[in-house]
Write an enzyme that holds these catalytic residues in place. Structure first.
Site, PDB file in Angstrom:
ATOM      1  N   SER A  34     -33.910  31.800  26.305  1.00 54.51           N
ATOM      2  CA  SER A  34     -34.041  32.517  27.550  1.00 54.51           C
ATOM      3  C   SER A  34     -35.386  32.322  28.253  1.00 54.51           C
ATOM      4  CB  SER A  34     -33.810  34.009  27.294  1.00 54.51           C
ATOM      5  OG  SER A  34     -34.820  34.517  26.445  1.00 54.51           O
ATOM      6  N   SER A  75     -35.541  31.740  21.699  1.00 52.27           N
ATOM      7  CA  SER A  75     -35.852  31.657  23.128  1.00 52.27           C
ATOM      8  C   SER A  75     -37.213  31.086  23.518  1.00 52.27           C
ATOM      9  CB  SER A  75     -35.700  33.027  23.776  1.00 52.27           C
ATOM     10  OG  SER A  75     -34.339  33.242  24.029  1.00 52.27           O
ATOM     11  N   LYS A 124     -43.634  35.419  30.874  1.00 53.44           N
ATOM     12  CA  LYS A 124     -42.202  35.684  31.027  1.00 53.44           C
ATOM     13  C   LYS A 124     -42.048  37.076  31.641  1.00 53.44           C
ATOM     14  CE  LYS A 124     -37.993  35.580  28.112  1.00 53.44           C
ATOM     15  NZ  LYS A 124     -37.500  35.273  26.749  1.00 53.44           N
TER      16      LYS A 124
END
Ligand code: GLN
Length: 449
Positions: A128, A152, A53
């Site tokens: 997210s 997330s 990420k």
């Protein structure tokens, strides 16, 4: 090469990546191959292509947090997880799309692009860590890491039909993870199956003196939990998670079907009450926004990150840089958090939220005095349409109802696929464990493989 070819053919449609490091990846793969050819030993993850990420620092490779604010930020150091995965001989393929500063649940808040759900390109991948889930589901990486502050890792895993683990707070180092809400943030793996999840956890967890909240414990070998046996295990199902308002009926059915499977395998499943559940969302949004408003104060246009071109004096430099550099959702959280922390309101909001935090923690402590693990849905629905909720932040926040308590209490949570809805969209089952008891989650998750 096979993963890079897959990226070449599907990335245009899926949009998982902000940065693909093709040349570096090939070079690194070659180095590992050379090691193997020379008869040197490599780890079990040796040569495996993975992606991170874009809020985890990678030395010499852009780390943007999907924000204009960090559009050109190239970290001079690696996050501990990056270093640990490099030490395990993995190959970094690229950096993944996300909601700006990890604030959101659909990856629609990225400054750069939208990511589409590989199961249906009109749908969101969740967020997210939407890029982290989509890339694994689409075969654009063998595994990825995401971060989870209020769901997330778990919610995108559920939306994309992959396995996602939010580890116990303090078991995976946050050093080099760009902070959103420091008391809730935790890094974890997104994988194709529970076996991979155990392997990646072995590589990334452990004490780190560079993270003051890191737990100094010896961690088990998680692959030891890959056994097909849940006999006699006690599993609690919060009534509020099943009969509360807003749970989609197909998700409910899939979760209850999973309970039946566990019963057949010899587990004892029973319902119990977690009455404080209705206050989890308000408490989470006060605490996380308060911490975010403090953490994001560092982006002032002076030290690093975006700097406005036109300004009159120092104060105006701060104002312009922050106005232009942050997106709408990030600004909303900074304002909410600043308000909740301001004198006169602190006791009414922030202090109250911390009291609710204690009650949530107590509710789980009580549950774990009776049960080995707690089971429930991950999200109230399956992946929704891109654009469907962008204008309604409150509706978006309500989607976090089953995930935020786990962060508030610092517990581990594992999501595994447990079926599909009528639109062929994946449904994720959530298993919640005692602190540092990821092994039990992995063991139960593995029985579904
Ligand atoms: N959807 C939640 C939020 O917007 C969770 C985000 C996260 O876990 N990073 O805050």
């Amino acid at each position: 090469q096979s993963v890079l070819a897959r990226i070449e053919s599907v990335e245009e449609k899926v949009g998982s990546y902000i940065t693909v490091c093709k040349d570096e990846a090939l070079k690194r793969a070659k180095e590992i191959q050379d090691k193997i050819d020379k008869g040197e030993s490599v780890s079990l993850l040796g040569g495996i292509p993975m992606a991170l990420k874009d809020n985890m620092c990678t030395e010499g490779i852009k780390t943007t947090c999907a924000s204009k604010m960090l559009n050109n930020f190239v970290p001079p150091y690696n996050a501990t997880v990056t270093r640990k995965l490099f030490d395990a001989d993995t190959v970094l393929v690229g950096k993944l799309n996300m909601d700006e500063f990890a604030m959101g649940g659909s990856t629609e808040n990225s400054y750069f692009k939208k990511t589409c759900n590989p199961w249906n390109l009109q749908r969101v991948p969740g967020g997210s860590s939407g890029g982290s889930a989509a890339c694994v589901a689409a075969g654009e990486a063998v595994f990825s890491l995401g971060s989870d502050t209020g769901g997330s890792i778990r919610q995108p895993a559920s939306f994309c039909g992959v396995v996602g683990l939010k580890p116990t707070y303090g078991s995976v180092s946050r050093y080099g993870l760009v902070a959103f809400a420091s008391s809730l943030d935790q890094i974890g793996p997104l994988t194709k199956d529970v076996t991979d999840c155990a392997l990646v956890m072995n590589a990334i967890c452990g004490h780190d003196p560079m993270d003051s909240t890191s737990i100094n414990e010896s961690y088990p070998d998680f692959t030891k939990a890959l056994i097909n046996d849940v006999k006699g295990m006690k599993i609690g199902i919060p009534k509020e998670y099943i009969y509360g308002e807003g749970l989609n009926s197909e998700v409910k059915k899939a979760v209850l079907d999973a309970v039946e499977v566990l019963k057949k395998l010899g587990a004892q499943c029973e319902e119990f009450s977690l009455p404080i559940t209705e206050y989890a969302i308000p408490a989470y949004y006060i605490i996380s926004s308060a911490e975010a408003s403090s953490n994001l104060a560092r982006y002032d246009g002076v030290k690093y990150g975006y700097r406005a071109e036109k300004f009159t004096d120092l104060l105006d430099l701060y104002k312009q840089s922050r106005s232009e550099g942050f997106g709408t959702e990030v600004k909303r959280r900074i304002m909410l958090g600043t308000y909740a922390l301001s004198s006169g309101y602190y006791d009414a909001y922030y202090k109250k939220a911390l009291q609710v935090r204690t009650l949530i923690k107590n509710g789980f402590d009580e549950a774990f005095s009776k049960y080995d693990l707690v089971l429930g849905p991950t999200a109230p629905s399956t992946a929704y349409k891109i654009g469907e909720k962008v204008d309604d932040p409150l509706e978006m926040y309500l989607g976090d109802i089953f995930t935020v308590s786990v962060n508030i209490a610092g517990l581990p949570g594992l999501v595994i696929p447990c079926g599909f809805d009528g639109n062929k969209l994946p449904i994720g089952l959530q298993l919640i464990g005692k602190p540092l008891d990821e092994s039990t989650l992995i063991r139960v998750g593995y029985t579904f493989e």
